[in-house]
Design a protein around this motif. Sequence first.
Motif, PDB file in Angstrom:
ATOM      1  N   LEU A  36       0.903  -1.268  -0.100  1.00 24.34           N
ATOM      2  CA  LEU A  36      -0.031  -0.003  -0.118  1.00 24.34           C
ATOM      3  C   LEU A  36       0.959   1.243   0.081  1.00 24.34           C
ATOM      4  CD1 LEU A  36      -2.613  -1.058   2.646  1.00 24.34           C
ATOM      5  CD2 LEU A  36      -2.885  -1.147   0.087  1.00 24.34           C
ATOM      6  N   LYS A  37       0.641   2.064  -0.933  1.00 25.94           N
ATOM      7  CA  LYS A  37       1.433   3.135  -1.134  1.00 25.94           C
ATOM      8  C   LYS A  37       0.570   4.453  -1.085  1.00 25.94           C
ATOM      9  CE  LYS A  37       5.148   1.009  -3.546  1.00 25.94           C
ATOM     10  NZ  LYS A  37       5.899   1.103  -4.872  1.00 25.94           N
ATOM     11  N   VAL A  38      -0.655   4.404  -1.274  1.00 33.64           N
ATOM     12  CA  VAL A  38      -1.561   5.585  -1.199  1.00 33.64           C
ATOM     13  C   VAL A  38      -2.651   5.578  -0.364  1.00 33.64           C
ATOM     14  CG1 VAL A  38      -0.725   6.466  -3.502  1.00 33.64           C
ATOM     15  CG2 VAL A  38      -2.779   5.007  -3.420  1.00 33.64           C
ATOM     16  N   LEU A  39      -3.018   4.341  -0.200  1.00 31.49           N
ATOM     17  CA  LEU A  39      -4.030   3.973   0.792  1.00 31.49           C
ATOM     18  C   LEU A  39      -3.556   3.667   2.299  1.00 31.49           C
ATOM     19  CD1 LEU A  39      -6.166   1.168  -1.237  1.00 31.49           C
ATOM     20  CD2 LEU A  39      -6.646   3.664  -0.749  1.00 31.49           C
ATOM     21  N   PRO A  40      -4.227   3.974   3.269  1.00 31.42           N
ATOM     22  CA  PRO A  40      -3.773   3.757   4.488  1.00 31.42           C
ATOM     23  C   PRO A  40      -3.263   2.481   4.875  1.00 31.42           C
ATOM     24  CG  PRO A  40      -6.244   4.766   4.670  1.00 31.42           C
ATOM     25  CD  PRO A  40      -5.547   4.410   3.132  1.00 31.42           C
ATOM     26  N   LYS A  41      -2.064   2.500   5.556  1.00 30.06           N
ATOM     27  CA  LYS A  41      -1.466   1.018   5.732  1.00 30.06           C
ATOM     28  C   LYS A  41      -2.299   0.295   6.805  1.00 30.06           C
ATOM     29  CE  LYS A  41       2.550   2.062   4.102  1.00 30.06           C
ATOM     30  NZ  LYS A  41       2.697   1.987   2.638  1.00 30.06           N
ATOM     31  N   GLY A  42      -3.184   1.090   7.497  1.00 25.64           N
ATOM     32  CA  GLY A  42      -3.945   0.137   8.431  1.00 25.64           C
ATOM     33  C   GLY A  42      -5.446   0.177   7.952  1.00 25.64           C
ATOM     34  N   ILE A  43      -5.675   0.134   6.596  1.00 25.16           N
ATOM     35  CA  ILE A  43      -6.791  -0.102   6.087  1.00 25.16           C
ATOM     36  C   ILE A  43      -7.656  -1.606   6.327  1.00 25.16           C
ATOM     37  CG2 ILE A  43      -6.124  -0.638   3.724  1.00 25.16           C
ATOM     38  CD1 ILE A  43      -8.567   1.025   2.608  1.00 25.16           C
ATOM     39  N   SER A  44      -8.677  -1.699   6.738  1.00 25.21           N
ATOM     40  CA  SER A  44      -9.339  -2.903   7.032  1.00 25.21           C
ATOM     41  C   SER A  44      -9.468  -3.733   5.706  1.00 25.21           C
ATOM     42  CB  SER A  44     -10.431  -2.779   7.759  1.00 25.21           C
ATOM     43  OG  SER A  44     -11.788  -2.426   6.859  1.00 25.21           O
ATOM     44  N   HIS A  45      -9.320  -5.011   5.734  1.00 24.84           N
ATOM     45  CA  HIS A  45      -9.660  -5.886   4.514  1.00 24.84           C
ATOM     46  C   HIS A  45     -10.980  -5.380   3.853  1.00 24.84           C
ATOM     47  CE1 HIS A  45      -9.246  -9.236   1.616  1.00 24.84           C
ATOM     48  NE2 HIS A  45     -10.211  -9.396   1.995  1.00 24.84           N
ATOM     49  N   ASP A  46     -12.061  -5.284   4.498  1.00 32.69           N
ATOM     50  CA  ASP A  46     -13.254  -4.976   4.222  1.00 32.69           C
ATOM     51  C   ASP A  46     -13.141  -3.696   3.335  1.00 32.69           C
ATOM     52  OD1 ASP A  46     -14.365  -7.264   4.959  1.00 32.69           O
ATOM     53  OD2 ASP A  46     -15.256  -6.389   6.664  1.00 32.69           O
ATOM     54  N   ASP A  47     -12.716  -2.766   3.968  1.00 34.87           N
ATOM     55  CA  ASP A  47     -12.544  -1.337   3.462  1.00 34.87           C
ATOM     56  C   ASP A  47     -11.630  -1.432   2.007  1.00 34.87           C
ATOM     57  OD1 ASP A  47     -14.239  -0.097   5.230  1.00 34.87           O
ATOM     58  OD2 ASP A  47     -12.931   0.640   6.346  1.00 34.87           O
ATOM     59  N   LEU A  48     -10.703  -1.985   2.140  1.00 32.61           N
ATOM     60  CA  LEU A  48      -9.722  -2.200   0.818  1.00 32.61           C
ATOM     61  C   LEU A  48     -10.368  -2.990  -0.193  1.00 32.61           C
ATOM     62  CD1 LEU A  48      -6.754  -2.162  -0.257  1.00 32.61           C
ATOM     63  CD2 LEU A  48      -6.260  -4.508   0.529  1.00 32.61           C
ATOM     64  N   ILE A  49     -11.153  -4.017   0.034  1.00 30.54           N
ATOM     65  CA  ILE A  49     -12.118  -4.457  -1.011  1.00 30.54           C
ATOM     66  C   ILE A  49     -13.179  -3.537  -1.493  1.00 30.54           C
ATOM     67  CG2 ILE A  49     -13.596  -6.404  -1.590  1.00 30.54           C
ATOM     68  CD1 ILE A  49     -10.627  -7.268  -1.155  1.00 30.54           C
ATOM     69  N   LYS A  50     -13.639  -2.770  -0.837  1.00 28.59           N
ATOM     70  CA  LYS A  50     -14.608  -1.847  -1.074  1.00 28.59           C
ATOM     71  C   LYS A  50     -14.121  -0.824  -2.076  1.00 28.59           C
ATOM     72  CE  LYS A  50     -17.772  -2.082   2.823  1.00 28.59           C
ATOM     73  NZ  LYS A  50     -18.036  -1.488   4.197  1.00 28.59           N
TER      74      LYS A  50
END
Length: 136
Positions: A36-50
């Motif tokens: 992850l380079k632009v998304l938050p490092k701590g993003i949840s799996h569900d939020d990443l998939i969304k």
Amino acid sequence: MLHYKKFAVVAVLAALMIIGMSAMRPADDKPPKMNLKVLPKGISHDDLIKTMDSWKDALGVKCNFCHAPSADSTNHHLDFASDAKPEKNIARHMYKMAARINKKFFGMNKDASGALVPTVTCMTCHHGSPHPNEPK
């Protein structure tokens, strides 16, 4: 005799359950590799998939548009951590561009918690096409 049949049925079911559980593949001990380079490092799996689903829909593409296949030819999965495809870095650049536009021109659009609500998204320009200047 009736107790013997009940015991036999329970024993057979227990044996089948144990066999089934032992045949299951054990879970991987290590989490999947992230890049992850632009998304938050701590993003949840569900939020990443969304987020990925919204980008896919906005561009009318599938995951393999940005993500390279696995280097292991026996594995037919995508290597989500790989930066081998230039489209992935283009997506990062476009994400940062949209964030700058939202901050500069729409910074007043915030939700109840004070988080910026994006006005400009991928869909704003792409409308379901991977190249916004070409019709779908």
